[in-house]
Design an enzyme around this catalytic site. Structure first.
Site, mmCIF file in Angstrom:
data_model
loop_
_atom_site.group_PDB
_atom_site.id
_atom_site.type_symbol
_atom_site.label_atom_id
_atom_site.label_comp_id
_atom_site.label_asym_id
_atom_site.label_seq_id
_atom_site.Cartn_x
_atom_site.Cartn_y
_atom_site.Cartn_z
ATOM 1 N N GLY A 121 5.944 -12.416 -15.074
ATOM 2 C CA GLY A 121 6.094 -11.072 -15.255
ATOM 3 C C GLY A 121 5.133 -10.193 -14.559
ATOM 4 O O GLY A 121 4.922 -8.973 -15.134
ATOM 5 N N ALA A 122 4.641 -10.566 -13.602
ATOM 6 C CA ALA A 122 3.527 -10.031 -12.981
ATOM 7 C C ALA A 122 3.737 -8.842 -12.471
ATOM 8 O O ALA A 122 2.942 -7.772 -12.408
ATOM 9 C CB ALA A 122 2.940 -11.007 -11.844
ATOM 10 N N ARG A 132 -4.408 -3.341 -33.977
ATOM 11 C CA ARG A 132 -3.730 -2.051 -34.363
ATOM 12 C C ARG A 132 -4.180 -1.912 -35.929
ATOM 13 O O ARG A 132 -4.676 -0.734 -36.349
ATOM 14 C CB ARG A 132 -2.153 -2.177 -34.449
ATOM 15 C CG ARG A 132 -1.581 -1.892 -33.065
ATOM 16 C CD ARG A 132 -0.264 -2.397 -32.903
ATOM 17 N NE ARG A 132 0.417 -1.872 -31.558
ATOM 18 C CZ ARG A 132 1.612 -2.348 -31.341
ATOM 19 N NH1 ARG A 132 2.135 -3.295 -31.720
ATOM 20 N NH2 ARG A 132 2.148 -2.088 -30.162
ATOM 21 N N HIS A 148 5.375 -11.774 -35.062
ATOM 22 C CA HIS A 148 5.339 -10.749 -34.503
ATOM 23 C C HIS A 148 6.501 -9.940 -34.401
ATOM 24 O O HIS A 148 7.197 -9.600 -33.381
ATOM 25 C CB HIS A 148 4.757 -10.674 -33.092
ATOM 26 C CG HIS A 148 4.629 -9.485 -32.275
ATOM 27 N ND1 HIS A 148 3.812 -8.416 -32.403
ATOM 28 C CD2 HIS A 148 5.565 -9.316 -31.169
ATOM 29 C CE1 HIS A 148 4.046 -7.582 -31.672
ATOM 30 N NE2 HIS A 148 4.945 -7.856 -30.585
ATOM 31 N N ASP A 170 -1.337 -6.785 -33.028
ATOM 32 C CA ASP A 170 -0.981 -6.262 -34.406
ATOM 33 C C ASP A 170 -2.500 -6.342 -35.159
ATOM 34 O O ASP A 170 -2.629 -5.441 -35.936
ATOM 35 C CB ASP A 170 -0.112 -7.227 -34.930
ATOM 36 C CG ASP A 170 1.239 -7.415 -34.234
ATOM 37 O OD1 ASP A 170 1.883 -6.424 -34.103
ATOM 38 O OD2 ASP A 170 1.447 -8.367 -33.758
HETATM 39 P P1 NAI Z 1 8.513 -5.129 -18.119
HETATM 40 O O1 NAI Z 1 9.954 -5.014 -18.224
HETATM 41 O O2 NAI Z 1 7.674 -3.993 -17.537
HETATM 42 O O3 NAI Z 1 8.049 -6.296 -17.129
HETATM 43 C C1 NAI Z 1 8.869 -7.707 -17.372
HETATM 44 C C2 NAI Z 1 8.605 -8.397 -16.121
HETATM 45 O O4 NAI Z 1 9.059 -9.721 -16.261
HETATM 46 C C3 NAI Z 1 9.703 -7.687 -14.932
HETATM 47 O O5 NAI Z 1 8.867 -7.741 -13.653
HETATM 48 C C4 NAI Z 1 10.442 -9.096 -14.732
HETATM 49 O O6 NAI Z 1 11.191 -9.012 -13.390
HETATM 50 C C5 NAI Z 1 9.872 -9.966 -15.167
HETATM 51 N N1 NAI Z 1 10.675 -11.134 -15.487
HETATM 52 C C6 NAI Z 1 11.937 -11.368 -16.023
HETATM 53 N N2 NAI Z 1 12.221 -12.681 -16.061
HETATM 54 C C7 NAI Z 1 11.071 -13.592 -15.543
HETATM 55 C C8 NAI Z 1 11.102 -14.925 -15.560
HETATM 56 N N3 NAI Z 1 12.075 -15.640 -15.902
HETATM 57 N N4 NAI Z 1 10.079 -15.212 -14.851
HETATM 58 C C9 NAI Z 1 9.061 -14.458 -14.492
HETATM 59 N N5 NAI Z 1 8.991 -13.002 -14.792
HETATM 60 C C10 NAI Z 1 10.138 -12.588 -15.104
HETATM 61 O O7 NAI Z 1 8.071 -5.527 -19.491
HETATM 62 P P2 NAI Z 1 6.840 -5.251 -20.009
HETATM 63 O O8 NAI Z 1 6.601 -4.010 -20.541
HETATM 64 O O9 NAI Z 1 5.662 -6.003 -19.197
HETATM 65 O O10 NAI Z 1 6.617 -6.265 -21.489
HETATM 66 C C11 NAI Z 1 6.961 -7.601 -21.275
HETATM 67 C C12 NAI Z 1 7.262 -8.434 -22.300
HETATM 68 O O11 NAI Z 1 5.908 -8.346 -23.473
HETATM 69 C C13 NAI Z 1 8.392 -7.865 -23.311
HETATM 70 O O12 NAI Z 1 9.295 -8.911 -23.815
HETATM 71 C C14 NAI Z 1 7.790 -6.912 -24.500
HETATM 72 O O13 NAI Z 1 8.702 -7.061 -25.507
HETATM 73 C C15 NAI Z 1 6.573 -7.951 -24.757
HETATM 74 N N6 NAI Z 1 5.647 -7.364 -25.355
HETATM 75 C C16 NAI Z 1 5.064 -8.064 -26.464
HETATM 76 C C17 NAI Z 1 3.902 -7.628 -27.179
HETATM 77 C C18 NAI Z 1 3.277 -8.485 -28.351
HETATM 78 O O14 NAI Z 1 2.530 -7.934 -28.940
HETATM 79 N N7 NAI Z 1 3.536 -9.668 -28.431
HETATM 80 C C19 NAI Z 1 3.336 -6.226 -27.183
HETATM 81 C C20 NAI Z 1 4.008 -5.346 -26.036
HETATM 82 C C21 NAI Z 1 5.206 -5.923 -25.293
#
Ligand code: NAI
Length: 328
Positions: A11-12, A162, A187, A159
């Protein structure tokens, strides 16, 4: 000179990726003297944007950054990986049922777990950030039978951070005065931030707060629903704070917890505190020499027991659902 550590980030090209990569490359993930090679894994549609981020990384001229490679094939992306940050996930979209969400993410995390199994370095450490993080970690772990299960972890450090910040604000103290806070469970909105064993400048935090209504009605829901509050305010989900927590999680895992303190990590349960073995649940852990251990022997009061059990029950439901889908 040290051999660079291979860090794979999935997800870079996403918003967390953008906040994360520069800090990895500047030495915050592993240490200011540890060179890194980045392996960016994206889906084909994300590769071009990842190339743009790689251009910016080049333009920072980070002395510790010894290479950047971009892949859309997990087998290549995880080749030789020492640390893997699984950030890319399939978000819940409107009208999507939980089963659809779990299935869509299973389609990502199962092959990634297999690729880690087959291609990562022997000392691989995995952090799953992409939601639902605990269950995605379980899916990846189950697909990697040759990797010790404890190398698969899920992020609850955001978390944890926070909760530190909310507790410091309530008590008029500073986050560095607070020790031994715990996030238990999933989470998700059911997570349980526990201050009964926490200390503020050496005093029991629950006694310093002395306000169970604040705990139940303000503190716990504020921490648990913070993600939604950020979306509401920013118009986008938390990214820099999530990236910061990922940095903290791996840094602590590799470099250890401070004496007298612990942290929170989603890890495969060994049955401690009544959490069924194998569930990836958040626990209080100490870290040393690149490994972690669950803090044992904490007395769990009724207030905490009910809340831990509820979050663990949710994890068990998620596990049963992915089992039914054939993902584990
Ligand atoms: P985003 O939508 O901006 O970026 C996600 C990226 O992952 C996209 O560039 C996409 O093309 C890529 N991607 C999708 N499927 C993929 C795969 N099979 N292989 C490689 N790359 C892939 O999302 P964001 O904001 O960066 O968040 C990413 C994740 O982190 C979300 O699931 C979000 O819910 C989660 N998250 C978790 C937190 C935690 O505390 N555990 C806190 C905040 C977000």
């Amino acid at each position: 000179t040290r051999t660079p550590v291979n860090v794979t980030v999935t997800g870079a090209a996403g918003q967390i990726g953008y906040a994360l990569l520069f800090r990895i490359a500047s030495g915050h993930l592993l240490g200011a003297d540890v060179p890194v090679k980045l392996r960016l894994l994206e889906i084909p549609q994300g590769v071009k944007a990842a190339e743009g981020t790689a251009m910016e990384l080049d333009d920072c001229a980070f002395p510790l950054l010894k290479g950047i490679d971009i892949f859309d094939d997990p087998n290549q992306g995880f080749e030789g990986a020492n640390v893997a940050l699984l950030v890319g996930a399939r978000p819940r979209t409107k009208g999507m049922e939980r089963g659809d969400l779990l299935a869509a993410n299973g389609g990502i995390f199962k092959p990634q777990g297999k690729a880690i199994n087959d291609h990562a370095a022997d000392d691989i450490k995995v952090l799953v950030v992409g939601n639902p993080a605990n269950t995605n970690a379980l899916i990846a772990q189950a697909a990697a039978p040759d990797v010790p299960a404890e190398r698969f972890t899920a992020m609850t450090r955001l978390d944890h951070n926070r909760a530190l910040s909310q507790l410091a604000a309530k008590t008029g103290t500073s986050v560095e005065d607070i020790k031994r806070l715990t996030i238990w469970g999933n989470h998700s909105a059911t997570q349980y931030p526990d201050i009964f064993h926490a200390e503020i400048a050496g005093k029991n935090a629950a006694e310093v707060v002395n306000d169970e209504a604040w705990l139940a009605d303000t503190f716990i829901p504020t921490v648990a629903k913070r993600g939604a509050a950020i979306i509401e305010a920013r118009g986008a989900s938390s990214a820099a704070s999530a990236a910061n927590a990922a940095i903290d999680h791996v840094h602590t895992w590799v470099n250890g917890t401070a004496a007298g303190d612990w942290t929170s990590m989603g890890i495969p349960s060994d049955g401690s505190y009544g959490v069924p073995e194998g569930l990836i649940s958040s626990f209080p852990v100490t870290c040393a020499n690149g490994t972690y251990e669950i803090v044992q022997g904490l007395e769990i009061n009724d207030f905490s027991r009910t809340r831990i059990d509820a979050s663990v029950a949710e994890l068990a439901e998620e596990r049963d659902a992915v089992r039914e889908l054939g993902l584990i």
